[in-house]
Design a protein around this motif. Structure first.
Motif, PDB file in Angstrom:
ATOM      1  N   UNK A 190       0.827  -1.221   0.000  1.00 19.12           N
ATOM      2  CA  UNK A 190       0.000   0.000   0.000  1.00 19.12           C
ATOM      3  C   UNK A 190       0.854   1.261   0.000  1.00 19.12           C
ATOM      4  N   UNK A 191       1.981   1.224   0.719  1.00 12.40           N
ATOM      5  CA  UNK A 191       2.969   2.292   0.647  1.00 12.40           C
ATOM      6  C   UNK A 191       4.184   1.679  -0.046  1.00 12.40           C
ATOM      7  N   UNK A 192       4.193   1.749  -1.368  1.00 14.89           N
ATOM      8  CA  UNK A 192       5.199   1.027  -2.147  1.00 14.89           C
ATOM      9  C   UNK A 192       6.269   1.969  -2.673  1.00 14.89           C
ATOM     10  N   UNK A 193       7.518   1.714  -2.297  1.00  8.93           N
ATOM     11  CA  UNK A 193       8.639   2.542  -2.754  1.00  8.93           C
ATOM     12  C   UNK A 193       8.965   2.215  -4.211  1.00  8.93           C
ATOM     13  N   UNK A 194       9.993   2.851  -4.739  1.00  5.54           N
ATOM     14  CA  UNK A 194      10.430   2.557  -6.107  1.00  5.54           C
ATOM     15  C   UNK A 194      11.582   1.557  -6.059  1.00  5.54           C
ATOM     16  N   UNK A 195      11.394   0.520  -5.274  1.00  3.08           N
ATOM     17  CA  UNK A 195      12.417  -0.491  -5.056  1.00  3.08           C
ATOM     18  C   UNK A 195      12.134  -1.144  -3.723  1.00  3.08           C
ATOM     19  N   UNK A 196      13.127  -1.848  -3.180  1.00  2.00           N
ATOM     20  CA  UNK A 196      12.946  -2.500  -1.886  1.00  2.00           C
ATOM     21  C   UNK A 196      13.151  -1.524  -0.734  1.00  2.00           C
ATOM     22  N   UNK A 197      12.334  -1.670   0.283  1.00  2.55           N
ATOM     23  CA  UNK A 197      12.478  -0.873   1.503  1.00  2.55           C
ATOM     24  C   UNK A 197      11.576  -1.469   2.578  1.00  2.55           C
ATOM     25  N   UNK A 198      11.907  -1.196   3.827  1.00  4.29           N
ATOM     26  CA  UNK A 198      11.096  -1.687   4.940  1.00  4.29           C
ATOM     27  C   UNK A 198      11.397  -0.875   6.186  1.00  4.29           C
ATOM     28  N   UNK A 199      10.710  -1.182   7.263  1.00  3.25           N
ATOM     29  CA  UNK A 199      10.948  -0.485   8.529  1.00  3.25           C
ATOM     30  C   UNK A 199      10.331  -1.290   9.659  1.00  3.25           C
ATOM     31  N   UNK A 200      10.791  -1.008  10.866  1.00  2.40           N
ATOM     32  CA  UNK A 200      10.082  -1.510  12.035  1.00  2.40           C
ATOM     33  C   UNK A 200       9.739  -0.322  12.921  1.00  2.40           C
ATOM     34  N   UNK A 201       8.696  -0.504  13.727  1.00  2.00           N
ATOM     35  CA  UNK A 201       8.343   0.530  14.700  1.00  2.00           C
ATOM     36  C   UNK A 201       8.295  -0.114  16.079  1.00  2.00           C
ATOM     37  N   UNK A 202       8.492   0.702  17.103  1.00  2.00           N
ATOM     38  CA  UNK A 202       8.470   0.212  18.481  1.00  2.00           C
ATOM     39  C   UNK A 202       8.310   1.390  19.443  1.00  2.00           C
ATOM     40  N   UNK A 203       7.817   1.085  20.644  1.00  2.00           N
ATOM     41  CA  UNK A 203       7.794   2.092  21.714  1.00  2.00           C
ATOM     42  C   UNK A 203       8.946   1.851  22.686  1.00  2.00           C
ATOM     43  N   UNK A 204       9.772   0.863  22.364  1.00  2.00           N
ATOM     44  CA  UNK A 204      10.789   0.379  23.293  1.00  2.00           C
ATOM     45  C   UNK A 204      12.155   0.917  22.835  1.00  2.00           C
ATOM     46  N   UNK A 205      12.704   1.872  23.557  1.00  2.00           N
ATOM     47  CA  UNK A 205      13.941   2.524  23.114  1.00  2.00           C
ATOM     48  C   UNK A 205      15.132   1.572  22.975  1.00  2.00           C
ATOM     49  N   UNK A 206      15.369   0.669  23.938  1.00  2.00           N
ATOM     50  CA  UNK A 206      16.497  -0.256  23.740  1.00  2.00           C
ATOM     51  C   UNK A 206      16.327  -1.142  22.511  1.00  2.00           C
ATOM     52  N   UNK A 207      15.091  -1.542  22.209  1.00  6.15           N
ATOM     53  CA  UNK A 207      14.851  -2.346  21.002  1.00  6.15           C
ATOM     54  C   UNK A 207      15.197  -1.527  19.768  1.00  6.15           C
ATOM     55  N   UNK A 208      14.784  -0.265  19.748  1.00 10.54           N
ATOM     56  CA  UNK A 208      15.084   0.596  18.589  1.00 10.54           C
ATOM     57  C   UNK A 208      16.596   0.768  18.435  1.00 10.54           C
ATOM     58  N   UNK A 209      17.271   0.953  19.549  1.00  5.90           N
ATOM     59  CA  UNK A 209      18.725   1.144  19.512  1.00  5.90           C
ATOM     60  C   UNK A 209      19.426  -0.107  18.980  1.00  5.90           C
ATOM     61  N   UNK A 210      18.975  -1.251  19.474  1.00  3.49           N
ATOM     62  CA  UNK A 210      19.558  -2.508  19.020  1.00  3.49           C
ATOM     63  C   UNK A 210      19.277  -2.725  17.530  1.00  3.49           C
ATOM     64  N   UNK A 211      18.066  -2.391  17.083  1.00  4.43           N
ATOM     65  CA  UNK A 211      17.714  -2.547  15.661  1.00  4.43           C
ATOM     66  C   UNK A 211      18.580  -1.628  14.793  1.00  4.43           C
ATOM     67  N   UNK A 212      18.848  -0.419  15.283  1.00 10.57           N
ATOM     68  CA  UNK A 212      19.686   0.512  14.510  1.00 10.57           C
ATOM     69  C   UNK A 212      21.102  -0.029  14.353  1.00 10.57           C
ATOM     70  N   UNK A 213      21.590  -0.711  15.387  1.00  6.75           N
ATOM     71  CA  UNK A 213      22.915  -1.324  15.274  1.00  6.75           C
ATOM     72  C   UNK A 213      22.866  -2.524  14.325  1.00  6.75           C
ATOM     73  N   UNK A 214      21.848  -3.374  14.493  1.00  3.85           N
ATOM     74  CA  UNK A 214      21.777  -4.606  13.679  1.00  3.85           C
ATOM     75  C   UNK A 214      21.686  -4.314  12.187  1.00  3.85           C
ATOM     76  N   UNK A 215      20.983  -3.234  11.812  1.00  7.55           N
ATOM     77  CA  UNK A 215      20.840  -2.958  10.372  1.00  7.55           C
ATOM     78  C   UNK A 215      22.145  -2.446   9.767  1.00  7.55           C
ATOM     79  N   UNK A 216      23.096  -2.081  10.612  1.00 13.79           N
ATOM     80  CA  UNK A 216      24.327  -1.442  10.149  1.00 13.79           C
ATOM     81  C   UNK A 216      25.545  -2.223  10.637  1.00 13.79           C
TER      82      UNK A 216
END
Ligand SMILES: *Cc1c(COP(=O)(O)O)cnc(C)c1O
Length: 374
Positions: A190-216
């Motif tokens: 429904x929200x389709x980019x011009x190629x591959x893309x994705x995201x996650x959302x969370x209310x949990x700050x440590x989870x977001x921080x860990x996800x930011x490290x894991x993607x990089x």
């Protein structure tokens, strides 16, 4: 009279967004900054706001968002993960890549994970601590029932929202029951980019921080690697396009999908074509419009529609646990016969739905279906 057909949405979407996409592209090009910069940060902020969450973390795909989300929640190798057999293969693939072992539970009449059955399975398997339910077809699973399950069994829930951005249950957006929600911006979504893309959302700050490290590469700071991550960064270019050309139009596009679904729901009258019911509490975003026809007539139905210039698809022709690739996964649990999911696999047909269908095309679908086997 000209031959009537039903067209796909890509060319018409491009016409609607072209100048905004080109502006975004120029902005990124001129910035000289192509990876993890201001555009990704701004899109993440907008997405978090849109879904009503504290944090969003852009990733390279929906598949990666699920894997990264599960790892950020602390999934350990060999841990069992309750999920659905009726979804994109990516749902289970992400679970396996994160080290999890899938436990498949049947769906209900709407095609989504049967939450009552899930409760029975969770009673039986005390070691089950993770679940990946899917808001399939753009329908929202019942938020209250899902939260009750989470609390009763102390579950770590990751909601697969790849098909359901903007969907609501009991008035709240999908993605708020799980510690993490994952989204895909694959072009058909429904929200389709011009190629591959994705995201996650969370209310949990440590989870977001860990996800930011894991993607990089698992970097917590430059050249500091605390985890074995991946390269799953969202490009600045896709982030810029998503934020300034596509996301602002999503509410209007969703409203249009909903109008089309209403026309189909009130206009489809054929004894052999059943509209799949939506979960009671769902305000759906109609990623797909699923109907069911008797399995032995499905090929005839889709061929008949194709002859009338109406493309259809099947979601999904086979169940995930039956895919050959799953033979390599040890310890998979299949709960019962998965009879309802199997019936979907045999009978489901997705009728054309996208925001750019015009009234003549909708009429053509309705009239053509009405004339099947007449
Ligand atoms: C599309 C999809 C995915 C995978 O998303 P990608 O961006 O293609 O990796 C996962 N789950 C569901 C339910 C999907 O529809």
């Amino acid at each position: 009279m000209t031959e009537r057909t039903v067209q796909g949405g890509f060319a018409r979407q491009w016409a609607a967004v072209e100048s905004a996409v080109l502006d975004a592209t120029r902005r990124v090009g001129e910035s000289g900054w192509y990876i993890l910069g201001q555009e990704v940060a701004s899109f993440e902020a907008e997405l978090a706001r849109f879904q009503g969450r504290r944090e969003a973390v852009g990733c390279a795909s929906g598949l990666d968002a699920i894997e990264i989300g599960l790892r950020a929640m602390g999934l350990e190798r060999g841990a069992r993960v309750l999920t659905t057999p009726l979804s994109a293969f990516a749902t289970t693939l992400a679970v396996v890549r994160a080290g999890g072992v899938p436990v498949f539970v049947d769906v209900d009449e709407s095609g989504l994970l049967d939450l009552d059955l899930a409760a029975e399975v969770l009673e039986e398997h005390e070691d089950l601590r993770f679940a990946v339910p899917v808001h399939l077809f753009g329908h929202a699973l019942d938020r209250v029932a899902l939260a009750a399950l989470r609390d009763r069994f102390e579950l770590h829930v990751l909601e697969d929202c790849a098909q359901a951005i903007g969907a609501h249950s009991h008035g709240a957006p999908v993605g708020g029951v799980g510690r993490v929600a994952a989204f895909s911006f694959y072009p058909t979504k429904n929200l389709g980019a011009l190629g591959d893309a994705g995201a996650l959302t969370t209310d949990d700050d440590p989870v977001a921080e860990s996800a930011r490290a894991l993607r990089d590469y698992g970097q917590s700071a430059k050249y500091v690697h605390d985890s074995l991550g991946l390269n799953s960064r969202l490009d600045e270019l896709q982030a810029a396009i998503l934020r300034s050309a596509l996301l602002p139009r999503l509410p209007e596009w969703t409203a249009r999908r909903s109008e089309i679904a209403d026309r189909y729901r009130s206009g489809l009258e054929h004894p052999e074509v059943c509209v799949v019911p939506t979960p009671a509490s769902s305000t759906s975003v109609w990623h797909l419009f699923p109907v069911r026809v008797p399995g032995e007539l499905r090929d005839d139905f889709t061929a008949y529609l194709r002859t009338a210039g109406i493309p259809t698809a099947v979601h999904y022709p086979g169940l995930i646990p039956d895919q050959h690739a799953m033979a390599a996964v040890e310890g998979v649990v299949v709960h019962g016969e998965l009879a309802t999911a199997r019936a979907f696999a045999a009978e489901e047909v997705s009728l054309p739905i996208h925001p750019f269908l015009d009234e003549g095309e909708i009429d053509h679908v309705l009239e053509t279906v009405a004339g099947w086997r007449a």
